[in-house]
Write an enzyme that holds these catalytic residues in place. Structure first.
Site, PDB file in Angstrom:
ATOM      1  N   LYS A 189       0.815  -1.222   0.000  1.00  0.00           N
ATOM      2  CA  LYS A 189       0.000   0.000   0.000  1.00  0.00           C
ATOM      3  C   LYS A 189       0.851   1.276   0.000  1.00  0.00           C
ATOM      4  O   LYS A 189       0.596   2.184  -0.781  1.00  0.00           O
ATOM      5  CB  LYS A 189      -0.863  -0.032   1.261  1.00  0.00           C
ATOM      6  CG  LYS A 189      -2.173   0.629   1.147  1.00  0.00           C
ATOM      7  CD  LYS A 189      -3.170   0.118   2.176  1.00  0.00           C
ATOM      8  CE  LYS A 189      -2.579  -0.393   3.454  1.00  0.00           C
ATOM      9  NZ  LYS A 189      -2.098   0.651   4.376  1.00  0.00           N
ATOM     10  N   ARG A 215      -2.103  -9.036  12.828  1.00  0.00           N
ATOM     11  CA  ARG A 215      -2.454  -7.852  12.021  1.00  0.00           C
ATOM     12  C   ARG A 215      -3.495  -8.222  10.960  1.00  0.00           C
ATOM     13  O   ARG A 215      -4.404  -7.448  10.662  1.00  0.00           O
ATOM     14  CB  ARG A 215      -1.188  -7.281  11.353  1.00  0.00           C
ATOM     15  CG  ARG A 215      -0.291  -6.558  12.360  1.00  0.00           C
ATOM     16  CD  ARG A 215       1.152  -6.462  11.887  1.00  0.00           C
ATOM     17  NE  ARG A 215       1.364  -5.549  10.786  1.00  0.00           N
ATOM     18  CZ  ARG A 215       2.467  -5.550  10.020  1.00  0.00           C
ATOM     19  NH1 ARG A 215       3.432  -6.425  10.250  1.00  0.00           N
ATOM     20  NH2 ARG A 215       2.592  -4.698   9.035  1.00  0.00           N
ATOM     21  N   ARG A 259      11.804  -6.256  10.911  1.00  0.00           N
ATOM     22  CA  ARG A 259      10.941  -5.392  11.721  1.00  0.00           C
ATOM     23  C   ARG A 259      10.268  -6.217  12.807  1.00  0.00           C
ATOM     24  O   ARG A 259       9.868  -7.352  12.568  1.00  0.00           O
ATOM     25  CB  ARG A 259       9.855  -4.787  10.828  1.00  0.00           C
ATOM     26  CG  ARG A 259      10.073  -3.345  10.496  1.00  0.00           C
ATOM     27  CD  ARG A 259       9.075  -2.841   9.506  1.00  0.00           C
ATOM     28  NE  ARG A 259       7.686  -2.896   9.976  1.00  0.00           N
ATOM     29  CZ  ARG A 259       6.684  -2.256   9.383  1.00  0.00           C
ATOM     30  NH1 ARG A 259       6.920  -1.522   8.309  1.00  0.00           N
ATOM     31  NH2 ARG A 259       5.458  -2.353   9.839  1.00  0.00           N
TER      32      ARG A 259
HETATM   33  P1  AMP Z   1       0.657   1.895   9.603  1.00  0.00           P
HETATM   34  O1  AMP Z   1       1.983   2.513   9.339  1.00  0.00           O
HETATM   35  O2  AMP Z   1      -0.413   2.339   8.644  1.00  0.00           O
HETATM   36  O3  AMP Z   1       0.725   0.391   9.744  1.00  0.00           O
HETATM   37  O4  AMP Z   1       0.173   2.444  11.044  1.00  0.00           O
HETATM   38  C1  AMP Z   1       0.929   2.221  12.223  1.00  0.00           C
HETATM   39  C2  AMP Z   1      -0.005   2.186  13.424  1.00  0.00           C
HETATM   40  O5  AMP Z   1      -0.694   3.439  13.563  1.00  0.00           O
HETATM   41  C3  AMP Z   1      -1.119   1.146  13.334  1.00  0.00           C
HETATM   42  O6  AMP Z   1      -0.705  -0.113  13.781  1.00  0.00           O
HETATM   43  C4  AMP Z   1      -2.182   1.742  14.215  1.00  0.00           C
HETATM   44  O7  AMP Z   1      -1.913   1.516  15.591  1.00  0.00           O
HETATM   45  C5  AMP Z   1      -2.042   3.225  13.969  1.00  0.00           C
HETATM   46  N1  AMP Z   1      -2.914   3.646  12.851  1.00  0.00           N
HETATM   47  C6  AMP Z   1      -2.562   4.032  11.597  1.00  0.00           C
HETATM   48  N2  AMP Z   1      -3.632   4.347  10.850  1.00  0.00           N
HETATM   49  C7  AMP Z   1      -4.712   4.147  11.651  1.00  0.00           C
HETATM   50  C8  AMP Z   1      -6.120   4.278  11.474  1.00  0.00           C
HETATM   51  N3  AMP Z   1      -6.659   4.678  10.301  1.00  0.00           N
HETATM   52  N4  AMP Z   1      -6.914   3.980  12.516  1.00  0.00           N
HETATM   53  C9  AMP Z   1      -6.423   3.611  13.708  1.00  0.00           C
HETATM   54  N5  AMP Z   1      -5.115   3.427  13.956  1.00  0.00           N
HETATM   55  C10 AMP Z   1      -4.255   3.709  12.936  1.00  0.00           C
END
Ligand code: AMP
Length: 217
Positions: free
Chosen positions: A13, A171, A160
């Site tokens: 993504k 996840r 990671r």
């Molecule tokens: P990502 O880099 O998109 O995997 O985001 C890292 C972390 O930020 C996730 O594991 C969530 O804890 C939080 N996070 C990111 N985007 C969201 C969202 N739209 N809603 C809730 N938590 C989010």
């Protein structure tokens, strides 16, 4: 154009968001990046966010929507944007719809990257990063010349913390529980365009561009 990009972890993504945002000349806005910026600045919001992310939970809908919709009010997003990682729940999508509605704008399309769980597990558990120069490799699909060493800067490669099989499966379960209902929500609004995320970066971005060409017509 105002685009939402949805996909499970490991579907590519972030990479596709950058490619597509470049093609469309709109900013790619990632909720995860916005949160990481708050955390690294050490703000009160950042500390609150970190408590949730460290626990492997989603940040609450109201808080997430406030952060992202605040970013959408910046001038560079006035004529379009590509959202990466937000919304992730139906509650967030409703808050986004409400915030955009106040400005008389709407989402044009939702691109949903899809990849079988087994392939996601294989992609993420084999992923290794070079913390020094940011290079990413895969132990099977793009192995480094010297095992566990970066081809570019020869630094040690690391995995990671959330790329272990156990965490990847957690996840994926969270995605199925919280985000799959959101796909149905957007499908009911005729906004959903599924995109096969298998193949090279170029193959996937070509599929996304074709989907968007159909929207523009
Ligand atoms: P990502 O880099 O998109 O995997 O985001 C890292 C972390 O930020 C996730 O594991 C969530 O804890 C939080 N996070 C990111 N985007 C969201 C969202 N739209 N809603 C809730 N938590 C989010």
């Amino acid at each position: 154009m105002r685009i939402v990009l949805i996909g499970p972890p490991g579907a590519g993504k972030g990479t596709q968001a950058r490619v597509l945002a470049g093609l469309l000349s709109v900013p790619a806005i990632s909720s995860g990046d916005l949160f990481r910026a708050e955390t690294s600045r050490g703000t009160a919001l950042g500390e609150l966010v970190q408590r949730h992310t460290d626990a492997g939970e989603l940040v609450p809908d109201e808080l997430t929507a406030a952060v992202v919709t605040g970013r959408l009010r910046e001038p560079d997003a006035a004529d379009g944007f590509l959202l990466d990682g937000f919304p992730r729940t139906v509650g967030q999508a409703e808050l986004l719809e409400e915030a955009l509605g106040k400005d008389g704008t709407v989402i044009d399309a939702v691109l949903a990257l899809g990849l079988p769980d087994e392939e996601i597990v294989q992609r993420l558990t084999g992923r290794r990063l070079c913390p020094a120069c940011g290079t990413t490799v895969h132990t099977v699909f793009s192995p480094p010349r010297v095992p566990d060493r970066c081809d570019g800067c020869v630094g040690p490669l690391v995995r990671r913390a959330d790329d272990t099989e156990e965490t990847v499966l957690r996840r994926l379960a969270l995605y199925a529980e919280q985000t799959v209902p959101l796909l149905r929500w957007y499908a009911a609004r005729d906004l959903l365009f599924p995109v096969d995320a298998a193949g090279t970066v170029r193959e996937v971005s070509d599929r996304m561009s074709s989907a968007l060409a159909a929207v523009a017509r």
